[in-house]
Design a protein around this motif. Sequence first.
Motif, short mmCIF file in Angstrom:
data_model
loop_
_atom_site.label_atom_id
_atom_site.label_comp_id
_atom_site.label_asym_id
_atom_site.label_seq_id
_atom_site.Cartn_x
_atom_site.Cartn_y
_atom_site.Cartn_z
N MET A 1 16.97 37.53 46.36
CA MET A 1 16.51 38.36 45.26
C MET A 1 15.37 37.62 44.56
SD MET A 1 18.76 40.12 42.30
CE MET A 1 19.53 41.35 43.31
N LEU A 2 14.27 38.30 44.33
CA LEU A 2 13.10 37.69 43.72
C LEU A 2 13.02 38.04 42.25
CD1 LEU A 2 10.49 38.41 46.53
CD2 LEU A 2 11.63 36.25 46.02
N ASN A 3 13.84 37.39 41.43
CA ASN A 3 13.80 37.72 40.00
C ASN A 3 13.91 36.49 39.11
OD1 ASN A 3 16.46 37.04 40.25
ND2 ASN A 3 17.27 39.06 39.76
N GLN A 4 13.67 35.30 39.66
CA GLN A 4 13.74 34.09 38.87
C GLN A 4 12.39 33.40 38.83
OE1 GLN A 4 16.74 31.24 39.98
NE2 GLN A 4 15.79 29.63 38.79
N VAL A 5 11.82 33.29 37.63
CA VAL A 5 10.58 32.54 37.47
C VAL A 5 10.91 31.07 37.67
CG1 VAL A 5 8.76 31.88 35.86
CG2 VAL A 5 9.59 34.24 35.91
N CYS A 6 10.13 30.39 38.53
CA CYS A 6 10.47 29.01 38.84
C CYS A 6 9.35 28.02 38.55
CB CYS A 6 10.90 28.89 40.30
SG CYS A 6 9.60 29.33 41.46
N VAL A 7 8.12 28.49 38.38
CA VAL A 7 7.01 27.57 38.15
C VAL A 7 5.83 28.34 37.58
CG1 VAL A 7 6.01 27.81 40.48
CG2 VAL A 7 5.66 25.69 39.21
N LEU A 8 5.02 27.63 36.82
CA LEU A 8 3.77 28.18 36.32
C LEU A 8 2.68 27.21 36.76
CD1 LEU A 8 2.47 30.37 34.58
CD2 LEU A 8 2.81 28.89 32.61
N THR A 9 1.71 27.70 37.52
CA THR A 9 0.62 26.87 38.03
C THR A 9 -0.64 27.16 37.24
OG1 THR A 9 1.56 26.86 40.26
CG2 THR A 9 -0.78 26.30 40.06
N ILE A 10 -1.30 26.10 36.80
CA ILE A 10 -2.56 26.23 36.08
C ILE A 10 -3.63 25.52 36.89
CG2 ILE A 10 -3.82 25.64 33.97
CD1 ILE A 10 -1.14 25.82 32.49
N LYS A 11 -4.67 26.28 37.25
CA LYS A 11 -5.77 25.73 38.04
C LYS A 11 -6.75 25.05 37.08
CE LYS A 11 -4.33 28.17 41.64
NZ LYS A 11 -4.60 28.25 43.02
N VAL A 12 -7.13 23.82 37.42
CA VAL A 12 -8.06 23.05 36.59
C VAL A 12 -9.24 22.58 37.44
CG1 VAL A 12 -6.29 22.30 34.94
CG2 VAL A 12 -6.77 20.89 36.94
N LYS A 13 -10.41 22.50 36.80
CA LYS A 13 -11.62 22.03 37.50
C LYS A 13 -11.61 20.52 37.67
CE LYS A 13 -14.52 25.69 35.67
NZ LYS A 13 -15.65 26.00 34.80
N ASP A 14 -11.12 19.81 36.66
CA ASP A 14 -11.10 18.35 36.68
C ASP A 14 -9.67 17.90 36.35
OD1 ASP A 14 -11.18 15.68 35.10
OD2 ASP A 14 -13.13 15.75 36.13
N MET A 15 -9.03 17.22 37.28
CA MET A 15 -7.63 16.85 37.12
C MET A 15 -7.43 15.90 35.95
SD MET A 15 -4.57 17.39 37.98
CE MET A 15 -4.49 18.13 39.60
N GLU A 16 -8.28 14.91 35.79
CA GLU A 16 -8.10 13.94 34.70
C GLU A 16 -8.25 14.62 33.34
OE1 GLU A 16 -6.64 11.06 35.15
OE2 GLU A 16 -6.66 11.68 37.25
N GLU A 17 -9.21 15.53 33.20
CA GLU A 17 -9.36 16.26 31.94
C GLU A 17 -8.15 17.16 31.71
OE1 GLU A 17 -13.05 18.40 31.70
OE2 GLU A 17 -14.24 16.58 31.86
N GLY A 18 -7.64 17.76 32.79
CA GLY A 18 -6.46 18.61 32.68
C GLY A 18 -5.24 17.82 32.24
N VAL A 19 -5.01 16.68 32.89
CA VAL A 19 -3.87 15.83 32.53
C VAL A 19 -4.02 15.35 31.09
CG1 VAL A 19 -2.74 13.62 33.00
CG2 VAL A 19 -3.34 15.15 34.89
N ASP A 20 -5.23 14.94 30.73
CA ASP A 20 -5.47 14.47 29.37
C ASP A 20 -5.13 15.56 28.34
OD1 ASP A 20 -6.57 12.48 27.44
OD2 ASP A 20 -8.08 14.06 27.13
N PHE A 21 -5.59 16.78 28.58
CA PHE A 21 -5.33 17.88 27.65
C PHE A 21 -3.84 18.17 27.53
CE2 PHE A 21 -4.61 22.36 26.72
CZ PHE A 21 -5.31 22.50 25.54
#
Length: 123
Positions: A1-21
């Motif tokens: 059954m597909l009714n459980q949210v399990c992850v939220l993915t956020i696409k970032v241009k720069d990983m270090e800036e993303g991690v920092d934020f």
Amino acid sequence: MLNQVCVLTIKVKDMEEGVDFYTNILDFKVAQRYGDTIIRLEHNGVPLILEKTAKQDTTTSTKVLLGIQSQNIQGDFQRLQEKGVSILSSKPLPCPPGFYFVIEDYSGNQLEIVEYVDQEMEE
């Protein structure tokens, strides 16, 4: 059954800036690194994934992607295909924690169907 949210993915241009934020501004913690392009952050409840994308991803056109957990990725892929759901790949694809594929709803919103093989990823 597909009714459980399990992850939220956020696409970032720069990983270090993303991690920092997300860590220094929003107080998330880095939980696991999957190489240089995917990082899982600690969060209360649903895992938050930062994924580096240098250009428009050919699999997904969105920058924030809701993940729905599958217990049987092959079976769910076939079932959704039989129901005429728009699937953006010809089969489930490998990812660091297991397998996934992306579907579109009737409005063009993209959803990721994910089956975890790495038990540490499940929360």
